[in-house]
Design a protein around this motif. Structure first.
Motif, PDB file in Angstrom:
ATOM      1  N   GLU A   1       0.808  -1.230   0.000  1.00 42.87           N
ATOM      2  CA  GLU A   1       0.000   0.000   0.000  1.00 42.87           C
ATOM      3  C   GLU A   1       0.836   1.274   0.000  1.00 42.87           C
ATOM      4  O   GLU A   1       0.278   2.375   0.009  1.00 42.87           O
ATOM      5  N   ARG A   2       2.152   1.130  -0.032  1.00 39.18           N
ATOM      6  CA  ARG A   2       3.008   2.319  -0.081  1.00 39.18           C
ATOM      7  C   ARG A   2       2.874   2.980  -1.446  1.00 39.18           C
ATOM      8  O   ARG A   2       2.635   2.316  -2.451  1.00 39.18           O
ATOM      9  N   SER A   3       3.057   4.277  -1.473  1.00 43.11           N
ATOM     10  CA  SER A   3       2.968   4.991  -2.750  1.00 43.11           C
ATOM     11  C   SER A   3       4.216   4.756  -3.605  1.00 43.11           C
ATOM     12  O   SER A   3       4.169   4.927  -4.821  1.00 43.11           O
ATOM     13  N   ALA A   4       5.323   4.374  -2.965  1.00 41.13           N
ATOM     14  CA  ALA A   4       6.563   4.078  -3.683  1.00 41.13           C
ATOM     15  C   ALA A   4       7.351   3.035  -2.898  1.00 41.13           C
ATOM     16  O   ALA A   4       7.301   3.002  -1.672  1.00 41.13           O
ATOM     17  N   ILE A   5       8.060   2.209  -3.616  1.00 39.37           N
ATOM     18  CA  ILE A   5       8.921   1.198  -2.991  1.00 39.37           C
ATOM     19  C   ILE A   5      10.363   1.668  -3.179  1.00 39.37           C
ATOM     20  O   ILE A   5      10.769   1.976  -4.308  1.00 39.37           O
ATOM     21  N   PRO A   6      11.125   1.733  -2.104  1.00 31.97           N
ATOM     22  CA  PRO A   6      12.517   2.194  -2.227  1.00 31.97           C
ATOM     23  C   PRO A   6      13.321   1.317  -3.192  1.00 31.97           C
ATOM     24  O   PRO A   6      13.202   0.088  -3.177  1.00 31.97           O
ATOM     25  N   THR A   7      14.121   1.962  -4.013  1.00 33.24           N
ATOM     26  CA  THR A   7      14.911   1.212  -4.999  1.00 33.24           C
ATOM     27  C   THR A   7      15.862   0.223  -4.334  1.00 33.24           C
ATOM     28  O   THR A   7      16.099  -0.852  -4.870  1.00 33.24           O
ATOM     29  N   ASP A   8      16.386   0.568  -3.168  1.00 35.75           N
ATOM     30  CA  ASP A   8      17.270  -0.367  -2.459  1.00 35.75           C
ATOM     31  C   ASP A   8      16.539  -1.650  -2.089  1.00 35.75           C
ATOM     32  O   ASP A   8      17.104  -2.737  -2.165  1.00 35.75           O
ATOM     33  N   GLU A   9      15.290  -1.523  -1.686  1.00 31.37           N
ATOM     34  CA  GLU A   9      14.491  -2.696  -1.346  1.00 31.37           C
ATOM     35  C   GLU A   9      14.243  -3.563  -2.582  1.00 31.37           C
ATOM     36  O   GLU A   9      14.360  -4.786  -2.534  1.00 31.37           O
ATOM     37  N   ILE A  10      13.920  -2.919  -3.684  1.00 31.36           N
ATOM     38  CA  ILE A  10      13.680  -3.658  -4.930  1.00 31.36           C
ATOM     39  C   ILE A  10      14.943  -4.386  -5.351  1.00 31.36           C
ATOM     40  O   ILE A  10      14.912  -5.590  -5.656  1.00 31.36           O
ATOM     41  N   ARG A  11      16.060  -3.693  -5.351  1.00 33.22           N
ATOM     42  CA  ARG A  11      17.337  -4.289  -5.745  1.00 33.22           C
ATOM     43  C   ARG A  11      17.672  -5.474  -4.842  1.00 33.22           C
ATOM     44  O   ARG A  11      18.078  -6.538  -5.314  1.00 33.22           O
ATOM     45  N   LYS A  12      17.500  -5.314  -3.534  1.00 32.16           N
ATOM     46  CA  LYS A  12      17.819  -6.380  -2.579  1.00 32.16           C
ATOM     47  C   LYS A  12      16.945  -7.606  -2.823  1.00 32.16           C
ATOM     48  O   LYS A  12      17.431  -8.741  -2.863  1.00 32.16           O
ATOM     49  N   GLU A  13      15.651  -7.385  -2.968  1.00 26.67           N
ATOM     50  CA  GLU A  13      14.709  -8.495  -3.183  1.00 26.67           C
ATOM     51  C   GLU A  13      15.023  -9.245  -4.476  1.00 26.67           C
ATOM     52  O   GLU A  13      15.039 -10.476  -4.504  1.00 26.67           O
ATOM     53  N   LEU A  14      15.241  -8.507  -5.556  1.00 28.25           N
ATOM     54  CA  LEU A  14      15.529  -9.147  -6.844  1.00 28.25           C
ATOM     55  C   LEU A  14      16.856  -9.899  -6.794  1.00 28.25           C
ATOM     56  O   LEU A  14      16.971 -11.019  -7.312  1.00 28.25           O
ATOM     57  N   ASN A  15      17.856  -9.308  -6.153  1.00 34.55           N
ATOM     58  CA  ASN A  15      19.146  -9.970  -6.025  1.00 34.55           C
ATOM     59  C   ASN A  15      19.023 -11.273  -5.233  1.00 34.55           C
ATOM     60  O   ASN A  15      19.606 -12.290  -5.599  1.00 34.55           O
ATOM     61  N   GLU A  16      18.244 -11.256  -4.160  1.00 32.29           N
ATOM     62  CA  GLU A  16      18.043 -12.463  -3.353  1.00 32.29           C
ATOM     63  C   GLU A  16      17.375 -13.566  -4.171  1.00 32.29           C
ATOM     64  O   GLU A  16      17.765 -14.730  -4.086  1.00 32.29           O
TER      65      GLU A  16
END
Length: 75
Positions: A47-62
């Motif tokens: 429900e956040r209006s934006a997802i931090p790029t660091d979070e996206i990068r971390k999740e995809l890398n994992e």
């Protein structure tokens, strides 16, 4: 129909990275499926209006590292 992938390991043009990419193709497809599932989850439930790029990068890398041995395929 029969499809045969042949790698001439004795050839001077043999590229072991190409062979490894072929070996990991199913795992890479699984990783893509998990990435798509994660993106759908963010879109549908986050429900956040934006997802931090660091979070996206971390999740995809994992996800990628869980399925694919990146170093073996030349990255």
């Amino acid at each position: 129909m029969k499809v045969i992938f042949e790698f001439d390991t004795e050839s001077e043009d043999f590229n072991s990275i190409e062979l490894e990419r072929h070996k990991q193709a199913d795992d890479m497809a699984k990783a893509l499926g998990e990435i798509l599932k994660k993106a759908r989850g963010w879109d549908k439930y986050d429900e956040r209006s934006a997802i931090p790029t660091d979070e996206i990068r971390k999740e995809l890398n994992e996800i990628i590292c869980q399925y694919v041995d990146i170093e073996k395929i030349g990255y």
